[in-house]
Design a protein around this motif. Sequence first.
Motif, PDB file in Angstrom:
ATOM      1  N   GLY A 157       0.736  -1.156   0.078  1.00 55.78           N
ATOM      2  CA  GLY A 157      -0.084   0.130  -0.076  1.00 55.78           C
ATOM      3  C   GLY A 157       0.629   1.300  -0.018  1.00 55.78           C
ATOM      4  O   GLY A 157       1.899   1.392   0.397  1.00 55.78           O
ATOM      5  N   THR A 177      -1.797  -1.071  -4.136  1.00 57.00           N
ATOM      6  CA  THR A 177      -3.209  -0.756  -3.327  1.00 57.00           C
ATOM      7  C   THR A 177      -3.141   0.666  -2.864  1.00 57.00           C
ATOM      8  O   THR A 177      -2.008   0.976  -2.087  1.00 57.00           O
ATOM      9  CB  THR A 177      -3.431  -1.747  -2.013  1.00 57.00           C
ATOM     10  N   VAL A 179      -3.681   3.372  -0.155  1.00 57.64           N
ATOM     11  CA  VAL A 179      -4.163   3.384   1.158  1.00 57.64           C
ATOM     12  C   VAL A 179      -4.403   5.087   1.497  1.00 57.64           C
ATOM     13  O   VAL A 179      -3.459   5.863   1.480  1.00 57.64           O
ATOM     14  CB  VAL A 179      -3.141   3.051   2.256  1.00 57.64           C
ATOM     15  N   SER A 199      -5.173   5.649   9.298  1.00 61.97           N
ATOM     16  CA  SER A 199      -5.107   4.939   7.929  1.00 61.97           C
ATOM     17  C   SER A 199      -4.158   3.532   7.890  1.00 61.97           C
ATOM     18  O   SER A 199      -4.657   2.685   7.236  1.00 61.97           O
ATOM     19  CB  SER A 199      -4.660   5.894   6.836  1.00 61.97           C
ATOM     20  N   GLN A 202      -5.585   0.914   9.940  1.00 64.54           N
ATOM     21  CA  GLN A 202      -6.833   0.091   9.365  1.00 64.54           C
ATOM     22  C   GLN A 202      -6.229  -0.659   7.995  1.00 64.54           C
ATOM     23  O   GLN A 202      -6.754  -1.798   7.876  1.00 64.54           O
ATOM     24  CB  GLN A 202      -7.699   1.100   8.586  1.00 64.54           C
ATOM     25  N   ALA A 203      -5.076  -0.136   7.104  1.00 65.77           N
ATOM     26  CA  ALA A 203      -4.633  -0.965   6.111  1.00 65.77           C
ATOM     27  C   ALA A 203      -4.078  -2.115   6.522  1.00 65.77           C
ATOM     28  O   ALA A 203      -4.373  -3.314   6.085  1.00 65.77           O
ATOM     29  CB  ALA A 203      -3.658  -0.045   5.411  1.00 65.77           C
ATOM     30  N   ARG A 204      -3.389  -2.205   7.576  1.00 66.66           N
ATOM     31  CA  ARG A 204      -2.726  -3.385   8.190  1.00 66.66           C
ATOM     32  C   ARG A 204      -3.420  -4.278   8.581  1.00 66.66           C
ATOM     33  O   ARG A 204      -2.974  -5.498   8.393  1.00 66.66           O
ATOM     34  CB  ARG A 204      -1.518  -2.917   9.191  1.00 66.66           C
ATOM     35  N   LYS A 206      -6.298  -4.954   7.228  1.00 66.23           N
ATOM     36  CA  LYS A 206      -6.687  -5.477   6.112  1.00 66.23           C
ATOM     37  C   LYS A 206      -5.635  -6.543   5.660  1.00 66.23           C
ATOM     38  O   LYS A 206      -5.792  -6.965   4.292  1.00 66.23           O
ATOM     39  CB  LYS A 206      -7.186  -4.573   5.015  1.00 66.23           C
ATOM     40  N   ILE A 208      -2.588  -5.314   4.419  1.00 66.05           N
ATOM     41  CA  ILE A 208      -1.915  -4.424   3.503  1.00 66.05           C
ATOM     42  C   ILE A 208      -0.578  -4.119   4.199  1.00 66.05           C
ATOM     43  O   ILE A 208      -0.527  -3.785   5.204  1.00 66.05           O
ATOM     44  CB  ILE A 208      -2.649  -3.276   3.118  1.00 66.05           C
ATOM     45  N   VAL A 210       2.071  -1.773   4.082  1.00 73.83           N
ATOM     46  CA  VAL A 210       2.032  -0.430   3.876  1.00 73.83           C
ATOM     47  C   VAL A 210       3.706  -0.118   3.861  1.00 73.83           C
ATOM     48  O   VAL A 210       4.385  -0.151   4.788  1.00 73.83           O
ATOM     49  CB  VAL A 210       1.434   0.563   4.880  1.00 73.83           C
TER      50      VAL A 210
END
Lengths: 480, 480
Positions: A157, A177, A179, A199, A202-204, A206, A208, A210
């Motif tokens: 991400g 992706t 983010v 942010s 949240q991404a982690r 899911k 992702i 980052v």
Amino acid sequence: MPPKPLDYGSINENVKKSQYAVRGELYLRASELQKEGKKIIFTNVGNPHALGQKPLSFPRQVVALCQAPFLLDDPNVGLLFPADAIARAKHYLSLTSGGLGAYSDSRGLPGVRKEVAEFILRRDGYPTDPELIYLTDGASKGVMQILNTIIRGQDDGILPVPQYPLYSATIALLGGTLVPYYLEETANWGLDVNELRQSVEQARFKGITVKAMVIINPGNPTGQCLSEANLREVLQFCYQENLALLGDEVYQTNIYQDERPFISSRKVLMDLGPPISKEVQLISFHSVSKGYYGECGQRGGYFEMTNIPPETVDEIYKVASISLSPNVPAQIFMGVMLHPPQPGDISYDKFVRESTGILESLRRRARLMTDGFNSCRNVVCNFTEGAMYSFPQIRLPPRALEAAKQAAKVPDVFYCLKLLEATGISTVPGSGFGQREGVFHLRTTILPDEEDMPAIMDSFKKFNDEFMEQYEDNRGYSRL
Amino acid sequence: MPPKPLDYGSINENVKKSQYAVRGELYLRASELQKEGKKIIFTNVGNPHALGQKPLSFPRQVVALCQAPFLLDDPNVGLLFPADAIARAKHYLSLTSGGLGAYSDSRGLPGVRKEVAEFILRRDGYPTDPELIYLTDGASKGVMQILNTIIRGQDDGILPVPQYPLYSATIALLGGTLVPYYLEETANWGLDVNELRQSVEQARFKGITVKAMVIINPGNPTGQCLSEANLREVLQFCYQENLALLGDEVYQTNIYQDERPFISSRKVLMDLGPPISKEVQLISFHSVSKGYYGECGQRGGYFEMTNIPPETVDEIYKVASISLSPNVPAQIFMGVMLHPPQPGDISYDKFVRESTGILESLRRRARLMTDGFNSCRNVVCNFTEGAMYSFPQIRLPPRALEAAKQAAKVPDVFYCLKLLEATGISTVPGSGFGQREGVFHLRTTILPDEEDMPAIMDSFKKFNDEFMEQYEDNRGYSRL
């Protein structure tokens, strides 16, 4: 018949997913209207010369002489070119091996990269290594190459938004992706580290990974200048979260207020000292397309790498070498841009007159445009502190949203298309850059000729206020 | 400490897999030696101006004037520039919207694309549509964009070999699979359709979706000119096997024999008539970097699309727009290149003198080099019919293979490194292009100055014959 290799159904899905609104639906429609004979004001892209900005004389003289080196032996050359331009042309030709027609090293001419390093030292007070500076065909090509190095697949991400769609488009093209983090409109598009942290978390969550974040300073499309304190927070955040930082600093000389001068990410990083200054991986981008040069069509840029290990630098060099070399004329523009004529040089006065003329006019236009937008019904706009854009929020009434839905258009696309058809003003809808749910913007450059600006803003106001009139109900209700 | 985002272990694996020998180990070593003060003859890359070729005057005059449009109003301009160059500069400026400093349309200036279409009609006798011609920053960038459109993942195979490593490097970068076919060295690098068919069948058996093939005509690194009959077979094969054809035709004016003039893939395709002419998807590439221009550093090229559906053309346009526009000066070089001065024009005689001077000298150098290689022990070399390269086979004795193994080098890399250290001649090992198992080559350009050529070939012969002496056993055995 089976589908053929280049039929739409057969091609790379990432190509289809990639979106680039700056030259998207609005631009295509504007081009059509222009073909039909309608006068179009192209404020969709930061392309100053297309809107009448004259090129600076000195760099053009230098590059013209490099293109025609046989003129340097002509006894009449002094009738058309000043002596300092002639001397500079000889200097830059001496840095090439074979003039402008020879490929340079894939990283750019070593002599020009040395001049970039000297500029960075003067600007930031910290030395850098020319071996870590790569010249590119505009900053965009550098950004694309670095993103290609970082992104391995859909687990990687990246963090820009609201952002210049070069980033979102390239990330989609590479199968990565996006983010998003949101800038704070009510705090003049400041950057909130808590928002950033949320942010990333949240991404982690899911799954992702980052890997990097992007800042654009001064902002595109948002026009803000980040404060030193804000930059410090961002770098500390990158350190804590193990993120690389991409610093898009192509607008560093486009500053229209005095409170927050431009400070480079690299200077702030170095000021922070170890361990942060030794650890955060930073890539900074610059360009000849912006500032008071605006030499977009020449396609010149560079990126500078900080704390990137040599093995990775070598890989980036290898991939750059596949396309052989960036164009050489723009490398010379970069050299001249970073080493302008000095007091006492023949061309100095003219150069200063031309460049300050452009910058002062941009400053006045930034103000004219912000004030113009803020005088319109249901439009609120932060002042353009830097860069080349105004990004007003357009508060669309519910009935306008309904009409957009009927027309199967995103609401701000609907608004911008109507604006285009009514006035010829070609803007980019905010949805092309990312914005909070239910909030709508448009981006316009502040580049139209200063003389034309009052008429353009009048024309906008007339359209906007009639649009609002048409779609507001009797209670004058407008959506926040 | 966890690895950081741009540490070697973290980056995109496809970046690491990609190999580009033209600027690989040999080039890097040559650059080092040059820094240490050794005289290096850079014949690794087709970069004529770097080896002393002078630019043609007329196109440089036109572009210099476009860079310095203020000269057009100067009463002295006629002292430095001929009237036809002045007229041409005005013409090209009129095709821009804002001169060289403005981004053009992402496909290139419409007026120049129209001129490309006119050139193609004159060359082939078949009209084409400017909307299907995209200008690019050199042909390489076009090739990369088209491959990116085609390749969806590792199931998509492509077919060049022996080939210019732009193709293999880009395919690796995009995560595609290379499906090789071999040209016939003993048939002067002709192309055997049975060999092609076998390659495709083998790849399909492995589950690879073969989508496209590449031909480079005239050949790089192999220097052959494909016959019309051979091109016809290739196009019929593409039709039967549902393959798109990428026609790399950047050397179309570099022809050094009279039996096989250049014929474009597009002309042969159109001559074949329906259904083939309506079905085979063809993309042809051209460049300002080769021919007698050799304007590598300017980075100008185009691609032309045939039988590509409009939805795909739109996608290609969209992706091109992410990097805004190709550089504008090189677009003008392309226009001038395809519309040279005509009989009666002031600059005509000089232009013809300069351009035929270059081509005739290249023709002599092609012969000098082939003969030189063929006079060496254990070296056999096909004549360079076209393009800019000589690709001799080097028959390495078993003891040389053994010594290479000891040194942990690919045998031809071992040979080329020794050649470089001994003579300063910087070549590219055949393994960088692909070659049959157990057979070794090197690629060199035919570009060194004609005056220097005898000394270079003597120096090569001396090195080679001593090398062979050293590694051959007493029986004079040499490996076939």
